[in-house]
Design an enzyme around this catalytic site. Structure first.
Site, PDB file in Angstrom:
ATOM      1  N   LYS A   1       0.975  -1.108  -0.079  1.00 46.42           N
ATOM      2  CA  LYS A   1      -0.232  -0.061  -0.004  1.00 46.42           C
ATOM      3  C   LYS A   1       0.812   1.340   0.005  1.00 46.42           C
ATOM      4  CE  LYS A   1      -3.508  -2.398   0.060  1.00 46.42           C
ATOM      5  NZ  LYS A   1      -4.574  -3.060   0.976  1.00 46.42           N
TER       6      LYS A   1
HETATM    7  C1  LIG Z   1      -5.433  -4.088   1.432  1.00 49.00           C
HETATM    8  C2  LIG Z   1      -7.111  -3.793   1.546  1.00 49.00           C
HETATM    9  C3  LIG Z   1      -7.844  -4.406   2.386  1.00 49.00           C
HETATM   10  C4  LIG Z   1      -7.413  -4.967   3.711  1.00 49.00           C
HETATM   11  O1  LIG Z   1      -6.207  -4.423   4.408  1.00 49.00           O
HETATM   12  P1  LIG Z   1      -5.009  -5.588   4.935  1.00 49.00           P
HETATM   13  O2  LIG Z   1      -4.199  -4.493   5.537  1.00 49.00           O
HETATM   14  O3  LIG Z   1      -4.563  -6.403   3.925  1.00 49.00           O
HETATM   15  O4  LIG Z   1      -5.667  -6.267   5.921  1.00 49.00           O
HETATM   16  C5  LIG Z   1      -9.229  -3.697   2.497  1.00 49.00           C
HETATM   17  N1  LIG Z   1      -9.652  -3.283   1.386  1.00 49.00           N
HETATM   18  C6  LIG Z   1      -9.002  -2.935   0.415  1.00 49.00           C
HETATM   19  C7  LIG Z   1      -9.823  -2.126  -0.713  1.00 49.00           C
HETATM   20  C8  LIG Z   1      -7.512  -3.225   0.328  1.00 49.00           C
HETATM   21  O5  LIG Z   1      -6.881  -2.989  -0.852  1.00 49.00           O
END
Ligand SMILES: *Cc1c(COP(=O)(O)O)cnc(C)c1O
Length: 379
Positions: free
Chosen positions: A184
């Protein structure tokens, strides 16, 4: 696999390494002072009252739905063109996700128009995703939520640093959720954040994050408390101090990193305009994107598998965002998902391919990816 160009790439600065090492040297590894500093800095950055660091974006979403009062027998309107965790959060609470279609092949977000037909008397919350970091058109969405007196949860996992009408994504609805997963925009390995201006929601999130307990280990260590009560069935969704140190240091560099992402996307878009039949959504969309993803829509006559294979041949990693949630086996079995329910989502789910995007990409690499794409699609 040694990709010549990976889909995403983390490169920690000297400051981030120093901050993480300082935590290790301090001997206090579980949620404590660095996490508090990260939460304060994050809240200030967003312009929001409460911010709670948690173990993942998924944990953030679960806590947000709990705080909003989502429970057994409720429905939550959500997109299907998302990571499965968005919908799972409602299911964890015993609710049924009701999927709304995305606005169009040039706008992969939900809109008030696509949400409206999914609403019912059982709707307890609307959860939107700012796809790829591009803000949803929130004003009309908030309007229909307000009419019904239901909260809007923002899954801002892609959208840290994005803004819409002068406000940061995650602070426009009632509760915002962020992910700091390794791929991210603000990576800490694992981690997440829930933010809100609502005091009642904040109280519930604070307790539910740590076993429904009334005090934290850190409070007791500082002598602020000796005993505790358990007032609810909570979870262990705490973040660790090393992750918080990376988040705090990374936050200082976030705007620069996102600005670089923006430049890369502009360069991508320029090249894409020379390829007839190919497009990327959100051209001229409202607000400022965090540019988490660069999605490309392929023409129907060009099967994605072939294009992805040719890109791999050139050493370029690609991905798909997303295979629609309602078509996964579990969602078919449990909630009756089937093809034909969400025409635009399903069309995008079949034709979308995501290209590499990370702040450390130089211009030559961007051009290399576009050369590879042009060769792969023969245009
Ligand atoms: C990555 C993601 C999540 C979940 O996040 P994690 O930290 O991996 O649990 C939820 N929603 C979206 C749209 C994502 O891209």
């Amino acid at each position: 696999m040694g990709w010549r160009v990976p889909l995403s790439d983390v490169s920690l600065s000297a400051e981030e390494l120093r901050a993480a090492t300082a935590v290790l040297a301090s001997g206090w590894l579980s949620m404590g002072p660095v996490t508090e500093a990260f939460e304060r800095a994050f809240a200030d950055y967003l312009g929001v009252t409460y911010a709670f660091a948690v173990s993942s974006g998924t944990a953030a979403l679960h806590l947000a739905h709990l705080a909003a009062g989502v429970g057994q027998g409720d429905e939550v309107v959500a997109p299907s063109l998302t990571f499965v965790a968005t919908a799972n959060a409602a299911v964890y609470c015993g609710a049924t996700p009701v999927f709304a279609d995305v606005a169009g092949t040039d706008d992969f977000n939900l809109s008030a128009d696509t949400i409206a037909p999914a609403l019912s008397r059982a709707t307890r919350a609307i959860t939107v995703v700012h796809y790829g970091g591009y803000p949803c058109d929130m004003a009309p969405i908030l309007e229909i939520a307000e009419e019904r007196g239901i909260p809007v949860i923002e899954d801002a996992a892609h959208a840290v640093g994005a803004s819409y009408a002068g406000r940061r994504c995650g602070t426009i609805g009632d509760i915002g959720c962020f992910s700091f997963f390794a791929n991210k925009n603000l990576p800490t390995g694992e981690g997440g954040m829930v933010v809100t201006d609502n005091e009642a929601y904040a109280g519930r999130i604070r307790t539910m994050r740590s076993h429904g307990m009334t005090t934290l280990t850190w409070d007791r260590h500082r002598g602020h408390a000796r005993a505790y009560d358990v007032v609810d069935l909570g979870y262990n969704y705490r973040i660790g101090e090393v992750a918080s140190a990376l988040g705090l240091a990374g936050l200082a560099d976030l705007d620069r990193a996102n600005a670089r992402r923006e430049e890369i996307v502009e360069r991508y878009r320029r090249r894409l305009r020379e390829m007839p039949g190919l497009s990327s959504p959100f051209e001229g969309a409202p607000g400022r994107s965090a540019c988490h993803l660069f999605p490309v829509l392929l023409p129907t006559e060009l099967p994605r598998e072939g294009v992805a294979a040719a890109m791999q041949e050139a050493g370029v990693q690609t991905s798909v965002h997303y295979r629609p949630v309602h078509l996964f086996s579990y969602y078919r079995r449990r909630f009756g998902g089937r093809a034909g329910l969400l025409p635009v989502t399903e069309d995008v789910g079949e034709r979308e391919i995501t290209l590499p995007l990370y702040p450390g990409m130089d211009d030559r690499t961007v051009e290399y990816v576009m050369d590879a794409l042009a060769a792969a699609v023969g245009r």
